[in-house]
Design a protein around this motif. Sequence first.
Motif, PDB file in Angstrom:
ATOM      1  N   THR A 161       0.823  -1.219   0.000  1.00 42.67           N
ATOM      2  CA  THR A 161       0.000   0.000   0.000  1.00 42.67           C
ATOM      3  C   THR A 161       0.853   1.263   0.000  1.00 42.67           C
ATOM      4  O   THR A 161       0.353   2.338  -0.311  1.00 42.67           O
ATOM      5  N   GLY A 162       2.106   1.149   0.425  1.00 40.26           N
ATOM      6  CA  GLY A 162       2.954   2.345   0.561  1.00 40.26           C
ATOM      7  C   GLY A 162       2.613   3.159   1.792  1.00 40.26           C
ATOM      8  O   GLY A 162       3.158   4.252   1.997  1.00 40.26           O
ATOM      9  N   LEU A 163       1.732   2.623   2.660  1.00 39.78           N
ATOM     10  CA  LEU A 163       1.343   3.376   3.858  1.00 39.78           C
ATOM     11  C   LEU A 163       2.518   3.450   4.836  1.00 39.78           C
ATOM     12  O   LEU A 163       3.171   2.432   5.121  1.00 39.78           O
ATOM     13  N   LEU A 164       2.773   4.641   5.347  1.00 39.86           N
ATOM     14  CA  LEU A 164       3.874   4.896   6.273  1.00 39.86           C
ATOM     15  C   LEU A 164       5.184   4.291   5.769  1.00 39.86           C
ATOM     16  O   LEU A 164       5.888   3.584   6.501  1.00 39.86           O
ATOM     17  N   MET A 165       5.464   4.525   4.494  1.00 42.91           N
ATOM     18  CA  MET A 165       6.719   4.075   3.908  1.00 42.91           C
ATOM     19  C   MET A 165       7.461   5.301   3.383  1.00 42.91           C
ATOM     20  O   MET A 165       6.848   6.224   2.827  1.00 42.91           O
ATOM     21  N   THR A 171       8.522   4.314   7.682  1.00 42.72           N
ATOM     22  CA  THR A 171       8.659   5.655   8.244  1.00 42.72           C
ATOM     23  C   THR A 171       9.136   5.571   9.699  1.00 42.72           C
ATOM     24  O   THR A 171       8.600   4.772  10.476  1.00 42.72           O
ATOM     25  N   GLY A 172      10.129   6.354  10.024  1.00 45.72           N
ATOM     26  CA  GLY A 172      10.662   6.359  11.394  1.00 45.72           C
ATOM     27  C   GLY A 172      11.696   5.272  11.630  1.00 45.72           C
ATOM     28  O   GLY A 172      12.280   5.194  12.702  1.00 45.72           O
ATOM     29  N   GLY A 173      11.889   4.393  10.646  1.00 45.45           N
ATOM     30  CA  GLY A 173      12.934   3.381  10.755  1.00 45.45           C
ATOM     31  C   GLY A 173      12.503   2.068  11.381  1.00 45.45           C
ATOM     32  O   GLY A 173      13.254   1.107  11.372  1.00 45.45           O
ATOM     33  N   GLN A 174      11.288   2.013  11.938  1.00 41.66           N
ATOM     34  CA  GLN A 174      10.824   0.761  12.545  1.00 41.66           C
ATOM     35  C   GLN A 174       9.477   0.384  11.944  1.00 41.66           C
ATOM     36  O   GLN A 174       8.672   1.268  11.620  1.00 41.66           O
ATOM     37  N   TRP A 175       9.215  -0.915  11.859  1.00 43.35           N
ATOM     38  CA  TRP A 175       7.913  -1.340  11.324  1.00 43.35           C
ATOM     39  C   TRP A 175       6.816  -1.218  12.359  1.00 43.35           C
ATOM     40  O   TRP A 175       5.655  -1.005  12.037  1.00 43.35           O
ATOM     41  N   ASN A 176       7.192  -1.372  13.635  1.00 46.67           N
ATOM     42  CA  ASN A 176       6.177  -1.600  14.657  1.00 46.67           C
ATOM     43  C   ASN A 176       6.548  -0.820  15.926  1.00 46.67           C
ATOM     44  O   ASN A 176       7.662  -0.967  16.429  1.00 46.67           O
ATOM     45  N   TYR A 177       5.606  -0.021  16.426  1.00 47.15           N
ATOM     46  CA  TYR A 177       5.871   0.780  17.637  1.00 47.15           C
ATOM     47  C   TYR A 177       5.053   0.285  18.826  1.00 47.15           C
ATOM     48  O   TYR A 177       4.703   1.057  19.716  1.00 47.15           O
ATOM     49  N   ASP A 178       4.742  -1.007  18.800  1.00 48.95           N
ATOM     50  CA  ASP A 178       3.855  -1.550  19.826  1.00 48.95           C
ATOM     51  C   ASP A 178       4.380  -1.354  21.248  1.00 48.95           C
ATOM     52  O   ASP A 178       3.604  -1.218  22.182  1.00 48.95           O
ATOM     53  N   HIS A 179       5.725  -1.357  21.402  1.00 48.77           N
ATOM     54  CA  HIS A 179       6.241  -1.228  22.769  1.00 48.77           C
ATOM     55  C   HIS A 179       5.868   0.123  23.393  1.00 48.77           C
ATOM     56  O   HIS A 179       5.904   0.284  24.597  1.00 48.77           O
ATOM     57  N   GLY A 292       1.318  16.319  11.327  1.00 49.60           N
ATOM     58  CA  GLY A 292       1.726  16.599  12.706  1.00 49.60           C
ATOM     59  C   GLY A 292       0.594  16.551  13.716  1.00 49.60           C
ATOM     60  O   GLY A 292       0.762  16.940  14.871  1.00 49.60           O
ATOM     61  N   HIS A 293      -0.562  16.032  13.315  1.00 47.52           N
ATOM     62  CA  HIS A 293      -1.690  15.994  14.246  1.00 47.52           C
ATOM     63  C   HIS A 293      -1.610  14.802  15.200  1.00 47.52           C
ATOM     64  O   HIS A 293      -2.111  14.871  16.324  1.00 47.52           O
ATOM     65  N   ALA A 294      -1.009  13.702  14.719  1.00 44.82           N
ATOM     66  CA  ALA A 294      -0.943  12.491  15.559  1.00 44.82           C
ATOM     67  C   ALA A 294       0.479  11.942  15.523  1.00 44.82           C
ATOM     68  O   ALA A 294       1.143  12.014  14.491  1.00 44.82           O
ATOM     69  N   PRO A 295       0.943  11.370  16.659  1.00 51.85           N
ATOM     70  CA  PRO A 295       2.302  10.805  16.666  1.00 51.85           C
ATOM     71  C   PRO A 295       2.390   9.505  15.872  1.00 51.85           C
ATOM     72  O   PRO A 295       1.370   8.869  15.586  1.00 51.85           O
ATOM     73  N   LEU A 296       3.609   9.117  15.572  1.00 48.92           N
ATOM     74  CA  LEU A 296       3.828   7.932  14.741  1.00 48.92           C
ATOM     75  C   LEU A 296       3.328   6.659  15.414  1.00 48.92           C
ATOM     76  O   LEU A 296       2.757   5.783  14.758  1.00 48.92           O
ATOM     77  N   ASN A 297       3.540   6.539  16.738  1.00 39.49           N
ATOM     78  CA  ASN A 297       3.103   5.282  17.371  1.00 39.49           C
ATOM     79  C   ASN A 297       1.587   5.112  17.289  1.00 39.49           C
ATOM     80  O   ASN A 297       1.089   3.978  17.196  1.00 39.49           O
ATOM     81  N   ALA A 298       0.842   6.231  17.256  1.00 32.54           N
ATOM     82  CA  ALA A 298      -0.615   6.133  17.131  1.00 32.54           C
ATOM     83  C   ALA A 298      -0.994   5.745  15.699  1.00 32.54           C
ATOM     84  O   ALA A 298      -1.786   4.822  15.480  1.00 32.54           O
ATOM     85  N   ALA A 299      -0.411   6.443  14.726  1.00 34.39           N
ATOM     86  CA  ALA A 299      -0.767   6.182  13.328  1.00 34.39           C
ATOM     87  C   ALA A 299      -0.351   4.765  12.926  1.00 34.39           C
ATOM     88  O   ALA A 299      -1.138   4.013  12.337  1.00 34.39           O
TER      89      ALA A 299
END
Length: 511
Positions: A161-165, A171-179, A292-299
Amino acid sequence: MVTTPRLILILGDQLTQTVAALKAADKARDVVVMAEVADEASYVQHHPKKIALIFAAMRKFAARLREAGWDVRYTELDDTENSGSIPGELLRRAGETGAQRVIATEPGEWRLIGLLNDLPLPVTLLEDDRFIASHKEFDAWAKGRKALRMEYFYREMRRKTGLLMDGDQPTGGQWNYDHDNRKPAPGDIDADGPPRFTPDPVTEEVLDLVEARFGNSFGTLRPFWFGTDAEQAQQALDAFVTHALPRFGDYQDAMLAGHRFLYHSVISVYLNIGLLDPLDICRAVEDAYRRGHAPLNAAEGFIRQIIGWREYVRGIYFLEGPDYPSRNALGQSRDLPAAYWGAPTDMACLSAAVEQTRDEAYAHHIQRLMVTGNFALLAGVDPGQVHDWYLRVYADAFEWVEAPNTVGMSQFADGGIIASKPYVSSGAYIDRMSDYCKTCAYSVKQKTGQGACPFNLLYWHFLVRHRDRFDGNPRMGNMYRTWERMDAARRDTVLKDAEAFLAKLDAGQRV
Ligand SMILES: Cc1cc2nc3c(=O)[nH]c(=O)nc-3n(C[C@H](O)[C@H](O)[C@H](O)COP(=O)(O)OP(=O)(O)OC[C@H]3O[C@@H](n4cnc5c(N)ncnc54)[C@H](O)[C@@H]3O)c2cc1C
Ligand code: SF4
């Protein structure tokens, strides 16, 4: 030239203008068939809010199609000629119009696929392309893999999909921000929950019908606040992105007695019946992050639920085949406790989850997984009965998504296809993530004896019961080592107390 019409079947969860069967249809020739039928409304006793949502949305969708020039043959539940089933209605409409062929979008349930395949008319089943991964893509991904872990599938979907790529990198260098997404509930909740829509006359009529026909089923019908068309669904999504998304990630796993929705989107009810599109939703969420409305871990956390979990569980449902919902790898057989149907219980967490389910036909993921699901698994409940319960009580429940979540993720009844270890916990997890324990008649700190939290007792009972299966699981070794470190007398007491609790449950006594 005279051309015979074809019947274009639109089911209650296919309310999308671009659904495959409609795209394949010819407005000048074909007839759209939509039907409210007793078989579908009652093959399990659905929550009245769920039936009302689907019927009201169907009626409004049919009106839209008529406005757009389609010939729609719509059967209301109380129509005298209603045959009571989808095949019955298709045959009736075929007789009425002279149609000799049916075009349908593949249903999200093996049972219905079987019914359509058995129809004494030729049926073309088109793949439901409202999903990001086709069956072929999922099967190709799954082929030859030892373990079908969601995370790797999710990365494929990010690339597709190219989402957050950013180029070929996440985007941000990590696939998953679950922690970052496991914070306990905050004190300052600033979200009001999803928008509540006042029922219009169409919906009111449906509510009266549902009250008369299904009023005795588990679940409160009124106040009814779900949106019932694509515009209202969009408003619900917009409200979520504006008000709740920024804190969605942080508090995704939190639970609070006074806040039934916290920062969750409550959009599955719309998405699963076709009033929202998964890619549109994800683009709106990515856009909120980019501006800039929402942080990366949320999106990222949110997008993962949709293009990761949602697509993945659907892939598993179709890959595994029709027997999947009836699997019972752990051989559990206890009846579902009466508390799931609203019988009074002293367990504050279970009581809150069931009460909110009864009122809203909604509970968020952690309530489903770590309260009602966790308790059923620990108590040894028959997963078929657990599956039946989840399918009935949630407005977003359709078998393709409900069964893998319940049978697989929550009950480990598929033997570990979805979950690499069972989602079980003692009371400590619920205490950390919620405020339920503060008002509970049981003590979460107490491990044995009168008043000990039932999750504490049953947790060990479960592990001991299924030791043969889980002892060698590298992710569970610590738990068994902790058990071994306890002195023998204490282990004995824990198991005896758990047995006594289960005996009360079996006797139908209040727990
Ligand atoms: C035992 C059990 C049964 C479940 N049954 C259903 C069901 O019948 N229908 C259903 O849609 N979801 C089900 N889920 C998944 C999840 O709990 C719901 O999708 C979520 O609670 C819906 O609320 P929301 O829209 O506020 O979600 P949010 O927390 O806001 O998440 C956003 C979206 O992500 C998707 N999503 C999140 N988690 C999952 C998941 N595990 N599987 C599929 N999609 C997911 C949903 O579309 C959801 O709307 C179940 C989970 C468990 C543990
Ligand atoms: S003490 Fe146990 S039963 Fe009571 S709310 Fe906490 S986890 Fe649930």
